[in-house]
Design a protein around this motif. Structure first.
Motif, PDB file in Angstrom:
ATOM      1  N   ALA A 179      41.847  54.288  31.672  1.00 36.61           N
ATOM      2  CA  ALA A 179      42.401  55.505  32.372  1.00 36.61           C
ATOM      3  C   ALA A 179      43.610  55.398  32.927  1.00 36.61           C
ATOM      4  O   ALA A 179      44.017  54.063  33.269  1.00 36.61           O
ATOM      5  CB  ALA A 179      41.437  55.941  33.265  1.00 36.61           C
ATOM      6  N   SER A 180      44.459  56.224  32.759  1.00 40.20           N
ATOM      7  CA  SER A 180      45.945  56.196  33.198  1.00 40.20           C
ATOM      8  C   SER A 180      46.011  55.619  34.571  1.00 40.20           C
ATOM      9  O   SER A 180      47.103  55.006  34.944  1.00 40.20           O
ATOM     10  CB  SER A 180      46.486  57.376  32.991  1.00 40.20           C
ATOM     11  N   ASN A 181      45.032  55.783  35.502  1.00 43.06           N
ATOM     12  CA  ASN A 181      45.209  55.265  36.844  1.00 43.06           C
ATOM     13  C   ASN A 181      44.970  54.042  37.140  1.00 43.06           C
ATOM     14  O   ASN A 181      44.945  53.566  38.267  1.00 43.06           O
ATOM     15  CB  ASN A 181      44.527  56.278  37.811  1.00 43.06           C
ATOM     16  N   TYR A 182      44.432  53.356  36.011  1.00 45.88           N
ATOM     17  CA  TYR A 182      44.005  51.853  36.152  1.00 45.88           C
ATOM     18  C   TYR A 182      44.947  51.209  35.480  1.00 45.88           C
ATOM     19  O   TYR A 182      45.412  51.282  34.480  1.00 45.88           O
ATOM     20  CB  TYR A 182      42.615  51.666  35.684  1.00 45.88           C
ATOM     21  N   SER A 183      44.921  49.691  35.961  1.00 46.64           N
ATOM     22  CA  SER A 183      45.750  48.622  35.093  1.00 46.64           C
ATOM     23  C   SER A 183      45.020  48.065  34.131  1.00 46.64           C
ATOM     24  O   SER A 183      43.562  47.856  34.193  1.00 46.64           O
ATOM     25  CB  SER A 183      46.389  47.568  35.984  1.00 46.64           C
ATOM     26  N   ASP A 184      45.282  47.996  32.850  1.00 49.07           N
ATOM     27  CA  ASP A 184      44.994  46.819  31.713  1.00 49.07           C
ATOM     28  C   ASP A 184      45.300  45.430  32.288  1.00 49.07           C
ATOM     29  O   ASP A 184      46.510  45.089  32.043  1.00 49.07           O
ATOM     30  CB  ASP A 184      45.614  47.215  30.491  1.00 49.07           C
ATOM     31  N   VAL A 185      44.214  45.057  32.700  1.00 46.49           N
ATOM     32  CA  VAL A 185      44.548  43.744  33.464  1.00 46.49           C
ATOM     33  C   VAL A 185      44.131  42.720  32.270  1.00 46.49           C
ATOM     34  O   VAL A 185      44.247  41.390  32.606  1.00 46.49           O
ATOM     35  CB  VAL A 185      43.229  43.347  34.448  1.00 46.49           C
ATOM     36  N   ARG A 186      44.000  42.711  30.936  1.00 47.96           N
ATOM     37  CA  ARG A 186      43.726  41.741  29.980  1.00 47.96           C
ATOM     38  C   ARG A 186      44.900  41.004  29.881  1.00 47.96           C
ATOM     39  O   ARG A 186      46.001  41.371  29.777  1.00 47.96           O
ATOM     40  CB  ARG A 186      43.373  42.261  28.493  1.00 47.96           C
ATOM     41  N   GLY A 187      45.088  39.655  29.974  1.00 45.65           N
ATOM     42  CA  GLY A 187      46.017  38.690  29.890  1.00 45.65           C
ATOM     43  C   GLY A 187      46.597  38.459  31.155  1.00 45.65           C
ATOM     44  O   GLY A 187      47.295  37.270  31.220  1.00 45.65           O
ATOM     45  N   TRP A 188      46.174  38.844  32.224  1.00 47.15           N
ATOM     46  CA  TRP A 188      46.373  38.496  33.636  1.00 47.15           C
ATOM     47  C   TRP A 188      45.787  37.319  34.200  1.00 47.15           C
ATOM     48  O   TRP A 188      44.481  37.162  33.823  1.00 47.15           O
ATOM     49  CB  TRP A 188      46.074  39.726  34.757  1.00 47.15           C
ATOM     50  N   LYS A 189      46.308  36.611  35.106  1.00 43.12           N
ATOM     51  CA  LYS A 189      45.910  35.460  35.610  1.00 43.12           C
ATOM     52  C   LYS A 189      44.697  36.132  36.723  1.00 43.12           C
ATOM     53  O   LYS A 189      45.094  36.916  37.438  1.00 43.12           O
ATOM     54  CB  LYS A 189      46.935  34.544  36.331  1.00 43.12           C
ATOM     55  N   ILE A 190      43.688  35.210  36.941  1.00 40.99           N
ATOM     56  CA  ILE A 190      42.672  35.443  38.017  1.00 40.99           C
ATOM     57  C   ILE A 190      42.715  34.152  38.866  1.00 40.99           C
ATOM     58  O   ILE A 190      42.632  33.011  38.230  1.00 40.99           O
ATOM     59  CB  ILE A 190      41.312  35.818  37.595  1.00 40.99           C
ATOM     60  N   SER A 200      34.292  42.834  42.779  1.00 38.95           N
ATOM     61  CA  SER A 200      34.515  41.394  43.239  1.00 38.95           C
ATOM     62  C   SER A 200      35.986  40.953  43.386  1.00 38.95           C
ATOM     63  O   SER A 200      36.302  39.793  43.677  1.00 38.95           O
ATOM     64  CB  SER A 200      33.765  40.396  42.583  1.00 38.95           C
ATOM     65  N   VAL A 201      36.983  41.936  42.770  1.00 43.12           N
ATOM     66  CA  VAL A 201      38.257  41.463  42.772  1.00 43.12           C
ATOM     67  C   VAL A 201      39.211  42.558  43.238  1.00 43.12           C
ATOM     68  O   VAL A 201      38.919  43.905  43.450  1.00 43.12           O
ATOM     69  CB  VAL A 201      38.788  41.182  41.455  1.00 43.12           C
ATOM     70  N   ASN A 202      40.487  41.982  43.771  1.00 44.04           N
ATOM     71  CA  ASN A 202      41.513  43.081  43.941  1.00 44.04           C
ATOM     72  C   ASN A 202      42.512  42.649  42.907  1.00 44.04           C
ATOM     73  O   ASN A 202      42.841  41.402  42.562  1.00 44.04           O
ATOM     74  CB  ASN A 202      42.255  42.563  45.454  1.00 44.04           C
ATOM     75  N   ILE A 203      43.173  43.850  42.422  1.00 41.78           N
ATOM     76  CA  ILE A 203      43.995  43.847  41.637  1.00 41.78           C
ATOM     77  C   ILE A 203      45.476  44.132  42.128  1.00 41.78           C
ATOM     78  O   ILE A 203      45.841  45.280  42.669  1.00 41.78           O
ATOM     79  CB  ILE A 203      43.733  44.908  40.399  1.00 41.78           C
ATOM     80  N   ASN A 204      46.565  43.245  41.830  1.00 39.56           N
ATOM     81  CA  ASN A 204      47.823  43.228  42.312  1.00 39.56           C
ATOM     82  C   ASN A 204      48.780  43.606  41.205  1.00 39.56           C
ATOM     83  O   ASN A 204      49.087  42.810  40.374  1.00 39.56           O
ATOM     84  CB  ASN A 204      48.525  41.977  43.240  1.00 39.56           C
ATOM     85  N   LYS A 205      49.099  44.969  40.918  1.00 37.26           N
ATOM     86  CA  LYS A 205      49.840  45.608  39.914  1.00 37.26           C
ATOM     87  C   LYS A 205      51.338  44.904  39.917  1.00 37.26           C
ATOM     88  O   LYS A 205      51.679  44.706  38.913  1.00 37.26           O
ATOM     89  CB  LYS A 205      49.966  47.064  40.139  1.00 37.26           C
ATOM     90  N   ASP A 206      51.819  44.671  41.106  1.00 39.08           N
ATOM     91  CA  ASP A 206      53.174  44.232  41.254  1.00 39.08           C
ATOM     92  C   ASP A 206      53.310  42.775  40.511  1.00 39.08           C
ATOM     93  O   ASP A 206      54.150  42.623  39.847  1.00 39.08           O
ATOM     94  CB  ASP A 206      53.532  44.027  42.612  1.00 39.08           C
ATOM     95  N   THR A 207      52.336  41.906  40.816  1.00 37.70           N
ATOM     96  CA  THR A 207      52.321  40.563  40.519  1.00 37.70           C
ATOM     97  C   THR A 207      51.509  40.292  39.232  1.00 37.70           C
ATOM     98  O   THR A 207      51.784  39.076  38.530  1.00 37.70           O
ATOM     99  CB  THR A 207      51.745  39.482  41.535  1.00 37.70           C
ATOM    100  N   LYS A 208      50.829  41.148  38.922  1.00 40.17           N
ATOM    101  CA  LYS A 208      49.912  41.084  37.601  1.00 40.17           C
ATOM    102  C   LYS A 208      48.957  39.930  37.864  1.00 40.17           C
ATOM    103  O   LYS A 208      48.959  39.012  36.954  1.00 40.17           O
ATOM    104  CB  LYS A 208      50.729  40.969  36.399  1.00 40.17           C
ATOM    105  N   ILE A 209      48.433  39.750  39.103  1.00 39.25           N
ATOM    106  CA  ILE A 209      47.556  38.790  39.450  1.00 39.25           C
ATOM    107  C   ILE A 209      46.213  39.563  39.903  1.00 39.25           C
ATOM    108  O   ILE A 209      46.310  40.481  40.538  1.00 39.25           O
ATOM    109  CB  ILE A 209      48.024  37.690  40.200  1.00 39.25           C
ATOM    110  N   VAL A 210      45.107  39.004  39.344  1.00 37.36           N
ATOM    111  CA  VAL A 210      43.692  39.459  39.953  1.00 37.36           C
ATOM    112  C   VAL A 210      43.274  38.336  40.890  1.00 37.36           C
ATOM    113  O   VAL A 210      43.050  37.238  40.564  1.00 37.36           O
ATOM    114  CB  VAL A 210      42.711  39.752  39.015  1.00 37.36           C
TER     115      VAL A 210
END
Length: 169
Positions: free
Chosen positions: A20-31, A99-109
């Protein structure tokens, strides 16, 4: 209630589904864990089709986290099955989306309240195969040991996901 054979799918298995447009696609992001130690990279998202939402992050575990553990590879488990043996390829874990927080600015979960040692000791699976509800229960018990009995009493249906650990905030 009738048990379904399969209720979760990787997002990349569902060509008609998109984030959905109001969520980030976190695939490829570091956790990372709460102390900013790398757990791995988000490889995919596990979606419940009936509920039409993301349930788990599929994380390819960082090599350092695997090397830090004292696991045995390619060995047959002993007769009492108390020892979990990893094989090459068992490099993925699931993490509930709540169980996670998503930081759209740093692209880190960031994983909330689940430490490095817990991730290191959580059983992993081979991405080539789908996991079952028993694996889900074991992972949840690993992350939330105080809630053991609540994970056991749930049925095989989607009510298992009606808890805060699966709420996408």
């Amino acid at each position: 209630m009738e048990t379904k054979e399969r209720n979760l799918y990787r997002l990349d298995e569902l060509p008609d589904y998109k984030i959905a447009s109001n969520y980030s696609d976190v695939r490829g992001w570091k956790i990372v864990d709460a102390e900013n130690r790398t757990i791995g990279t988000i490889d995919n998202l596990w979606v419940n089709k009936d509920m039409q939402r993301v349930i788990y992050l599929d994380v390819k575990v960082d090599k350092a986290l695997i090397e830090d553990s004292k696991e045995v590879h390619d060995v047959i488990a002993n007769d009492n099955d108390k020892e979990f043996i990893y094989k090459d390829g068992n490099s993925h874990i699931i993490i509930p989306i709540g169980s996670v927080n998503i930081n759209k600015d740093t692209k880190i979960v960031m994983a909330n309240g689940i430490g490095y040692e817990t991730f290191r000791n959580t059983s992993r699976y081979d991405r080539q195969y789908n996991f079952d509800r028993n694996y889900e229960r074991n992972v949840m018990k690993s992350y939330y040991p105080g809630h053991d009995s609540s994970f056991d009493r749930d049925n095989e249906d989607d009510t298992f996901y009606n808890r805060r650990e699966f709420e996408n905030r």
